[in-house]
Structure formats: structure tokens, C-alpha cells
Design a protein around this motif. Structure first.
Motif, PDB file in Angstrom:
ATOM      1  N   PRO A  24      27.751  46.571  38.879  1.00  0.00           N
ATOM      2  CA  PRO A  24      27.060  45.395  40.455  1.00  0.00           C
ATOM      3  C   PRO A  24      27.935  43.977  40.152  1.00  0.00           C
ATOM      4  CG  PRO A  24      25.842  45.794  39.035  1.00  0.00           C
ATOM      5  CD  PRO A  24      26.854  46.952  38.915  1.00  0.00           C
ATOM      6  N   ALA A  25      27.895  43.326  40.949  1.00  0.00           N
ATOM      7  CA  ALA A  25      28.365  42.004  41.183  1.00  0.00           C
ATOM      8  C   ALA A  25      27.450  40.606  40.181  1.00  0.00           C
ATOM      9  CB  ALA A  25      28.640  40.946  41.972  1.00  0.00           C
ATOM     10  N   GLY A  26      27.862  39.961  39.100  1.00  0.00           N
ATOM     11  CA  GLY A  26      28.213  39.359  38.204  1.00  0.00           C
ATOM     12  C   GLY A  26      27.126  37.855  38.891  1.00  0.00           C
ATOM     13  N   LYS A  27      27.131  37.121  37.893  1.00  0.00           N
ATOM     14  CA  LYS A  27      26.427  36.032  38.832  1.00  0.00           C
ATOM     15  C   LYS A  27      27.951  35.611  39.159  1.00  0.00           C
ATOM     16  CE  LYS A  27      22.933  34.099  34.748  1.00  0.00           C
ATOM     17  NZ  LYS A  27      22.888  33.177  34.241  1.00  0.00           N
ATOM     18  N   PRO A  28      27.956  34.399  40.084  1.00  0.00           N
ATOM     19  CA  PRO A  28      28.544  34.353  41.583  1.00  0.00           C
ATOM     20  C   PRO A  28      29.866  32.850  40.860  1.00  0.00           C
ATOM     21  CG  PRO A  28      26.407  33.603  42.552  1.00  0.00           C
ATOM     22  CD  PRO A  28      26.120  33.972  41.507  1.00  0.00           C
ATOM     23  N   LYS A  29      31.277  33.506  40.217  1.00  0.00           N
ATOM     24  CA  LYS A  29      31.622  33.090  39.878  1.00  0.00           C
ATOM     25  C   LYS A  29      33.068  32.362  40.451  1.00  0.00           C
ATOM     26  CE  LYS A  29      34.933  33.896  36.006  1.00  0.00           C
ATOM     27  NZ  LYS A  29      35.197  35.202  34.458  1.00  0.00           N
ATOM     28  N   THR A  30      33.619  31.084  40.246  1.00  0.00           N
ATOM     29  CA  THR A  30      34.357  29.931  41.386  1.00  0.00           C
ATOM     30  C   THR A  30      35.773  30.245  40.022  1.00  0.00           C
ATOM     31  OG1 THR A  30      33.004  28.471  42.087  1.00  0.00           O
ATOM     32  CG2 THR A  30      35.310  28.084  41.863  1.00  0.00           C
ATOM     33  N   VAL A  31      36.745  30.698  40.488  1.00  0.00           N
ATOM     34  CA  VAL A  31      37.875  30.771  39.680  1.00  0.00           C
ATOM     35  C   VAL A  31      39.095  29.572  40.172  1.00  0.00           C
ATOM     36  CG1 VAL A  31      40.067  32.207  39.329  1.00  0.00           C
ATOM     37  CG2 VAL A  31      37.662  32.623  38.346  1.00  0.00           C
ATOM     38  N   ARG A  32      39.709  29.098  39.507  1.00  0.00           N
ATOM     39  CA  ARG A  32      40.623  27.423  40.085  1.00  0.00           C
ATOM     40  C   ARG A  32      42.091  28.256  39.630  1.00  0.00           C
ATOM     41  NH1 ARG A  32      39.336  23.538  42.291  1.00  0.00           N
ATOM     42  NH2 ARG A  32      40.602  22.584  41.413  1.00  0.00           N
ATOM     43  N   LEU A  33      42.670  28.968  40.639  1.00  0.00           N
ATOM     44  CA  LEU A  33      43.931  29.266  40.080  1.00  0.00           C
ATOM     45  C   LEU A  33      45.089  28.774  41.252  1.00  0.00           C
ATOM     46  CD1 LEU A  33      46.152  31.758  39.104  1.00  0.00           C
ATOM     47  CD2 LEU A  33      45.655  32.893  41.847  1.00  0.00           C
ATOM     48  N   VAL A  34      46.317  28.879  40.133  1.00  0.00           N
ATOM     49  CA  VAL A  34      47.857  28.225  41.146  1.00  0.00           C
ATOM     50  C   VAL A  34      48.660  28.747  40.475  1.00  0.00           C
ATOM     51  CG1 VAL A  34      49.611  26.328  40.522  1.00  0.00           C
ATOM     52  CG2 VAL A  34      47.148  25.642  40.496  1.00  0.00           C
ATOM     53  N   THR A  35      49.608  29.041  41.765  1.00  0.00           N
ATOM     54  CA  THR A  35      50.971  30.893  41.733  1.00  0.00           C
ATOM     55  C   THR A  35      51.395  30.214  41.705  1.00  0.00           C
ATOM     56  OG1 THR A  35      50.055  31.288  43.918  1.00  0.00           O
ATOM     57  CG2 THR A  35      49.142  32.190  41.881  1.00  0.00           C
ATOM     58  N   VAL A  36      52.821  29.986  40.852  1.00  0.00           N
ATOM     59  CA  VAL A  36      53.907  29.355  40.675  1.00  0.00           C
ATOM     60  C   VAL A  36      54.466  30.567  40.662  1.00  0.00           C
ATOM     61  CG1 VAL A  36      56.109  28.259  39.276  1.00  0.00           C
ATOM     62  CG2 VAL A  36      52.993  27.209  38.872  1.00  0.00           C
ATOM     63  N   GLY A  37      55.869  30.967  42.318  1.00  0.00           N
ATOM     64  CA  GLY A  37      55.920  31.925  42.460  1.00  0.00           C
ATOM     65  C   GLY A  37      57.030  31.760  43.779  1.00  0.00           C
ATOM     66  N   ASN A  38      56.760  32.761  44.509  1.00  0.00           N
ATOM     67  CA  ASN A  38      57.779  33.427  45.671  1.00  0.00           C
ATOM     68  C   ASN A  38      57.729  33.620  46.751  1.00  0.00           C
ATOM     69  OD1 ASN A  38      58.236  35.798  44.842  1.00  0.00           O
ATOM     70  ND2 ASN A  38      59.799  34.352  43.104  1.00  0.00           N
ATOM     71  N   SER A  39      58.132  34.589  47.354  1.00  0.00           N
ATOM     72  CA  SER A  39      57.033  35.935  48.621  1.00  0.00           C
ATOM     73  C   SER A  39      56.486  36.940  47.563  1.00  0.00           C
ATOM     74  CB  SER A  39      58.004  36.404  49.497  1.00  0.00           C
ATOM     75  OG  SER A  39      59.372  37.252  48.471  1.00  0.00           O
ATOM     76  N   PHE A  40      57.027  37.073  46.165  1.00  0.00           N
ATOM     77  CA  PHE A  40      56.182  38.631  45.884  1.00  0.00           C
ATOM     78  C   PHE A  40      54.642  37.696  45.207  1.00  0.00           C
ATOM     79  CE2 PHE A  40      58.785  41.546  44.700  1.00  0.00           C
ATOM     80  CZ  PHE A  40      59.315  41.742  45.655  1.00  0.00           C
ATOM     81  N   SER A  41      54.506  36.635  44.906  1.00  0.00           N
ATOM     82  CA  SER A  41      52.950  35.826  44.593  1.00  0.00           C
ATOM     83  C   SER A  41      52.324  35.591  45.383  1.00  0.00           C
ATOM     84  CB  SER A  41      53.589  34.733  43.755  1.00  0.00           C
ATOM     85  OG  SER A  41      53.930  33.780  44.277  1.00  0.00           O
ATOM     86  N   GLN A  42      53.651  35.406  46.886  1.00  0.00           N
ATOM     87  CA  GLN A  42      52.040  35.463  48.085  1.00  0.00           C
ATOM     88  C   GLN A  42      51.877  37.451  48.912  1.00  0.00           C
ATOM     89  OE1 GLN A  42      55.267  33.705  50.605  1.00  0.00           O
ATOM     90  NE2 GLN A  42      54.751  32.255  50.404  1.00  0.00           N
ATOM     91  N   ASN A  43      52.875  38.201  48.608  1.00  0.00           N
ATOM     92  CA  ASN A  43      52.049  39.418  48.404  1.00  0.00           C
ATOM     93  C   ASN A  43      51.447  39.926  47.707  1.00  0.00           C
ATOM     94  OD1 ASN A  43      55.251  41.155  49.121  1.00  0.00           O
ATOM     95  ND2 ASN A  43      54.524  39.187  50.315  1.00  0.00           N
ATOM     96  N   ALA A  44      51.281  39.258  46.779  1.00  0.00           N
ATOM     97  CA  ALA A  44      50.179  39.999  45.542  1.00  0.00           C
ATOM     98  C   ALA A  44      48.519  39.179  45.771  1.00  0.00           C
ATOM     99  CB  ALA A  44      50.470  39.775  44.235  1.00  0.00           C
ATOM    100  N   THR A  45      48.753  37.985  46.696  1.00  0.00           N
ATOM    101  CA  THR A  45      47.560  37.042  46.930  1.00  0.00           C
ATOM    102  C   THR A  45      47.174  37.244  48.004  1.00  0.00           C
ATOM    103  OG1 THR A  45      48.852  35.343  46.771  1.00  0.00           O
ATOM    104  CG2 THR A  45      48.090  35.852  44.204  1.00  0.00           C
ATOM    105  N   ARG A  46      47.753  37.930  48.841  1.00  0.00           N
ATOM    106  CA  ARG A  46      47.253  38.184  50.514  1.00  0.00           C
ATOM    107  C   ARG A  46      45.852  38.119  50.989  1.00  0.00           C
ATOM    108  NH1 ARG A  46      49.264  41.457  55.564  1.00  0.00           N
ATOM    109  NH2 ARG A  46      48.004  39.961  57.178  1.00  0.00           N
ATOM    110  N   TYR A  47      45.602  38.622  49.555  1.00  0.00           N
ATOM    111  CA  TYR A  47      44.172  39.811  49.957  1.00  0.00           C
ATOM    112  C   TYR A  47      43.189  38.980  48.952  1.00  0.00           C
ATOM    113  CZ  TYR A  47      45.747  41.908  53.787  1.00  0.00           C
ATOM    114  OH  TYR A  47      46.580  42.667  54.778  1.00  0.00           O
ATOM    115  N   LEU A  48      43.409  38.395  48.366  1.00  0.00           N
ATOM    116  CA  LEU A  48      42.601  38.372  46.640  1.00  0.00           C
ATOM    117  C   LEU A  48      41.653  37.591  47.157  1.00  0.00           C
ATOM    118  CD1 LEU A  48      42.152  37.775  43.802  1.00  0.00           C
ATOM    119  CD2 LEU A  48      43.652  35.986  43.703  1.00  0.00           C
TER     120      LEU A  48
END
Length: 312
Positions: A24-48
Motif C-alpha cells: 500500500p502507498a506510504g506517506k505522500p512523498k515529493t520527488v524533485r527530478l531533473v532529467t538530462v537527456g533526449n527523446s529517450f528520457s522523454q519517452n521513459a518519463t512520459r507517464y511518470l
């Protein structure tokens, strides 16, 4: 409501390889993320973000992507900014990587190699190290992760019409073996963790009961628009009709980029690494994706992450 859903999943899921890992989901968590990449990083995070919100968490994501960008290109941009902060070559739009990192208290920063070079370890050096040093200096509290990209689809022209260039992979397996070794080597050199998206896609691609199989009944030579081959279980964009170099409409293939299924699988891997929570049982799935497919992709992502955790 969300917590009740996860408890329900725990009680009713059939016994399976990964059912016991759903939590079950734990306590609400906030993640701050920077992705340095290209279309593949866009692909992999589209539904994140969708997966994150469905689990009751929050994602703050700043993508710094350039189509086809390699580690060398991103490293050169960082160096250009360091030499001259006014040099546009060092900027992503109006800001540099250093300036973006200085803006907030980032938790994670990801880097990756361009897919076309991913099998070639020599192309990672010294650029991965230079980029790592820039990020460490600008955001010392952030964890740097390396996003393992994926091999192209088995029927991509890279494999069906292999190059004579020495070291160029002639099969999907050769490309995957090469990139897996390269990412592993660089990750160890830099002392950073891998986000095993490439491993997850390869697990699904090579699954004898699920993986993509070329439609041998389709007449590729005499096909007419809008006919397309059966691409069941493909994780890549695949075949489509469009203008060729001569201006004529022709059947082409994109065996590089991820389609909805591949993007969902990649996002599940990112989710598990960033939030340390299983994606199995997450209620979000892209429109048009049936529950069985989503479940399979979640389990495959979880398997890749679990295997990664066991790697020395």
C-alpha cells in the motif's frame, strides 16, 4: 480512498511472482527530478507523473532534453557555460544546467547516453565523468542516476541492414549486451545507480510468451497505404506510412523510440527507483491499454528493478 484500493489489491491479487511485493502507498512523498537527456528520457518519463499521482505522491520534474543528444553534447554545453555564461551554446533555452540545478533542492538528476552510441563504451568517456562533476558541484545533495536506455526493436533497419562499421551491433541482443556493459561500467566508475529501463524493455522483448514477433504474413514489398503489419506486444513505435526522402509516401519503421507500452514500462521503472515503491498494482494505465497488459508491464518493470538491486 487510494490507501483502501492498495489494501484491496493485496487481498485479492492471485498468487504470483510479484504479488507479494505489492505494498500500500506510504506517506505522500515529493520527488524533485531533473532529467538530462533526449527523446529517450522523454519517452521513459512520459507517464511518470501519472503513476506518481495515482500512488498518492508528487513529482516536480524539469526535463533538459535535446533530440539525439549524447553525453558529449550535454558535457560540452556545461563547459561552454562555464567558459562564458552568455554563450548560447551553454544554454537550454534561457538557462544552463548549472542555473537549473541552482534553482531548487533537487533529489535526483539523471544522465544517459544517446541510443545510437549506447553500445560503445568509448563514447561515454570522459563526458559522463565531466557531466557528473558539473552536477555534483551545482547540486551536491542530489543523487545522480544513470538512465539505461534500450536496444532497438529486432526488425529495426540497424539489424535488418547491418552496417559494415566495426563494432556496430548487428542484432538486438548485441546492442543490448553492449549497452548493458557500457552503462554498468560507467556506473561503477562514477559510483552511481542505474535506472534499468533498457533491461526492462529487453526482458519484455525477449519474453517467449509475450515478446514482439515480426508479422511474417504481411507483404512488406507490395504493401499499400494504409495497410500495416500486426505489431502485437511491440514496445517501439514501429511501422507507419509517411514521406520518404524522394517525397513519395512509403512504409517506414521507427524501431528506436518507445510507443505507449514501452513508455509505460519505462515510467514504471523510473517510479520504482525514485519512490522505492512497487509499481505493481498501480491503478494508472494509459488510455487504450488493457489491465492485463498494464499488469504484465508493471511486473516486468519490478523484475528489472529487483534484478538490478541484486547486482553487486
Amino acid at each position: 480512498m487510494l490507501r483502501s484500493f492498495f489494501l484491496f489489491v493485496l487481498l485479492v491479487l492471485p498468487t504470483g511472482v510479484f504479488a507479494q511485493d505489492v505494498k500500500p502507498a506510504g506517506k505522500p512523498k515529493t520527488v524533485r527530478l531533473v532529467t538530462v537527456g533526449n527523446s529517450f528520457s522523454q519517452n521513459a518519463t512520459r507517464y511518470l507523473k501519472d503513476l506518481v499521482e495515482a500512488a498518492g505522491h508528487t513529482l516536480v520534474h524539469r526535463p533538459l532534453s535535446i533530440g539525439g543528444a549524447s553525453l558529449e553534447l550535454h558535457a560540452s554545453k556545461a563547459e561552454a557555460f562555464e567558459r562564458d555564461p552568455k554563450d548560447e551554446k551553454g544554454l537550454y533555452g534561457k538557462q544552463s544546467l548549472t542555473q537549473v540545478l541552482a534553482e531548487g533542492d533537487w533529489d535526483f538528476v539523471t544522465i544517459q547516453q544517446a541510443s545510437i552510441k549506447s553500445h560503445d563504451l568509448a563514447t561515454y568517456r570522459p563526458f559522463a565523468g565531466k557531466l557528473h562533476a558539473t552536477i555534483k558541484k551545482a547540486a551536491p545533495k542530489a543523487e545522480i542516476l544513470i538512465h539505461q536506455t534500450w536496444a532497438y526493436r529486432s526488425d529495426d533497419p540497424r539489424f535488418t541492414k547491418p552496417s559494415d562499421k566495426p563494432g556496430e551491433p548487428a542484432t538486438q541482443k548485441a546492442m543490448y549486451d553492449g549497452l548493458a556493459n557500457a552503462y554498468e561500467t560507467i556506473a561503477k566508475e562514477l559510483g552511481i545507480r542505474i535506472i534499468p529501463v533498457g533491461a526492462a524493455l529487453y526482458l519484455a522483448d525477449t519474453d517467449p510468451n509475450w515478446g514482439y514477433q515480426l508479422d511474417k504474413k504481411f507483404d512488406f514489398k507490395n504493401a499499400k497505404q494504409p495497410a500495416l503489419p500486426d505489431e502485437k506486444n511491440s514496445l517501439h513505435t514501429g511501422y507507419r506510412w509517411g514521406k520518404a526522402k524522394d517525397g513519395k509516401i512509403a512504409l517506414g519503421i521507427d524501431g528506436h523510440h518507445a510507443n505507449n507500452a514501452g513508455q509505460y514500462l519505462g515510467a514504471c521503472v523510473f517510479f520504482e527507483i525514485l519512490y522505492q515503491e512497487s509499481s505493481v498494482g498501480n491503478p494508472f494505465r494509459p488510455g487504450g491499454m488493457d489491465a492485463a497488459t498494464a499488469r504484465y508491464l508493471q511486473e516486468t518493470a519490478h523484475k528489472a528493478v529487483q534484478q538490478r538491486a541484486k547486482t553487486p
